[in-house]
Design an enzyme around this catalytic site. Structure first.
Site, short mmCIF file in Angstrom:
data_model
loop_
_atom_site.label_atom_id
_atom_site.label_comp_id
_atom_site.label_asym_id
_atom_site.label_seq_id
_atom_site.Cartn_x
_atom_site.Cartn_y
_atom_site.Cartn_z
N HIS A 34 40.58 34.87 34.79
CA HIS A 34 39.60 35.43 35.34
C HIS A 34 38.96 36.28 35.29
CE1 HIS A 34 42.86 32.90 37.98
NE2 HIS A 34 43.54 34.13 37.58
O1 RIB Z 1 42.91 36.43 41.34
C1 RIB Z 1 43.09 37.07 39.93
C2 RIB Z 1 42.45 38.51 39.36
O2 RIB Z 1 43.84 39.36 40.36
C3 RIB Z 1 42.06 39.39 38.33
O3 RIB Z 1 41.40 40.29 38.85
C4 RIB Z 1 43.62 40.10 38.14
O4 RIB Z 1 43.90 41.03 37.59
C5 RIB Z 1 43.51 40.36 39.55
O5 RIB Z 1 43.21 42.22 39.83
#
Ligand code: RIB
Ligand code: CA
Length: 303
Positions: free
Chosen positions: A233
């Protein structure tokens, strides 16, 4: 053109840590001038420790780390994510940090640094509490922020924390709403695209073939975090800043649901003329990525 100077607001978190390794592996293109921490994947204390553990691993004790919000604006406490392990770095063996925290709260420091820079780019990959507080404290702040690159949200796909909301926006929907209402140009790298930005066995093998302490930590994170969530992500947000041509986007008017019910944190993205209903767009929503190019970008940065 010189490297893009940016402030990184994050909640490391294994994928935030991987995003740091990607950004710091490309000093030709990105200059991380400060790092601000927010509670999210784990509580604020492990987050500020992890940010400094990674910076020290990369020999970047020169980057100031500021502590920030320990809880969302409205909720009495945040959520945490079991994906990242108890320490937040999937059981990393990195030593605890020796570099000190910089003085000042993230919300105040974001405002000070933005005003000093004149036109600051911000990358945010955690709950948006620090950024929202900065905007509340300094209503003129949008004049000093050129753009915000956000990992968060799910525009046209299910959430990963509730059926309707992605983790960062589910933790602090009110903060997300404040940021998206700010008028600052936003690019949203949400689950729509990060679910395509996945780690593969071949990628892990390539990283394991790099004989450096940084690559060994990256391999640890890719294996141990990746076994729970294969989606990279937060690195995808940095990749957007490095090579936007790898991505496809749509322009939308995004609002964030702040109801206390099941839709809390939901992204409502209006794209069609009928849905826009006369509103202008406020967000570039990233929809597609060439995944192999993304993985190549990451591995090459580690090299
Ligand atoms: O949904 C994924 C996000 O939420 C990423 O940034 C992970 O590190 C959490 O913060
Ligand atoms: Ca994060």
């Amino acid at each position: 053109m010189g490297a893009l100077r940016f402030l990184y607001d994050c909640d490391p978190g294994a994928d935030d840590a991987l995003a740091m390794l990607l950004a710091l592996g490309r000093p030709d293109a990105l200059d991380m001038i400060a790092l601000t921490c927010v509670a999210g994947n784990v509580g604020l204390e492990p987050v500020v420790n992890n940010a400094r553990r990674i910076l020290e691993l990369c020999g970047r004790r020169d980057i100031p780390v500021y502590s920030g919000a320990a809880r969302p604006i409205m909720a009495s406490r945040g959520r945490t994510s079991i994906m990242h392990g108890a320490d937040g770095l999937a059981g990393s063996t990195l030593p605890f940090p020796t570099m000190p925290l910089a003085d000042g709260h993230a919300a105040n420091e974001i405002s000070r640094i933005a005003r000093e820079e004149g036109r600051l780019h911000i990358c945010a990959t955690g709950p948006l509490t620090n950024l929202a507080l900065a905007l509340l404290l300094d209503p003129d702040l949008p004049d000093f922020i050129s753009a915000i690159t956000i990992m968060g949200g799910a525009a046209f796909c299910p959430g990963n924390t509730t059926p309707l909301a992605e983790f960062n926006f589910a933790v602090d929907p009110h903060a997300a709403a404040i940021v998206f209402d700010s008028g600052i140009p936003i690019t949203m790298i949400g689950l729509d695209v990060t679910r395509q930005a996945t780690v593969t066995d071949n990628m892990i093998r390539q990283v394991q073939a790099i004989d450096t302490t940084v690559a060994r930590e990256a391999a640890h994170l890719l294996i141990n975090y990746g076994s729970k969530d294969p989606c990279l992500h937060d690195p995808a947000a940095i990749a957007w800043m490095l090579k936007p041509e790898m991505f496809e986007t749509v322009q939308a008017h995004v609002t964030i649901c702040t109801d206390s019910g099941p839709a809390a944190g939901q992204v409502v993205a209006a794209v069609s003329e009928r849905h826009l209903a006369g509103r202008t767009t406020n967000c570039t929503v990233v929809m597609l990525v060439i995944a192999e190019e993304f993985r190549r970008l990451f591995v090459n940065a580690l090299r």
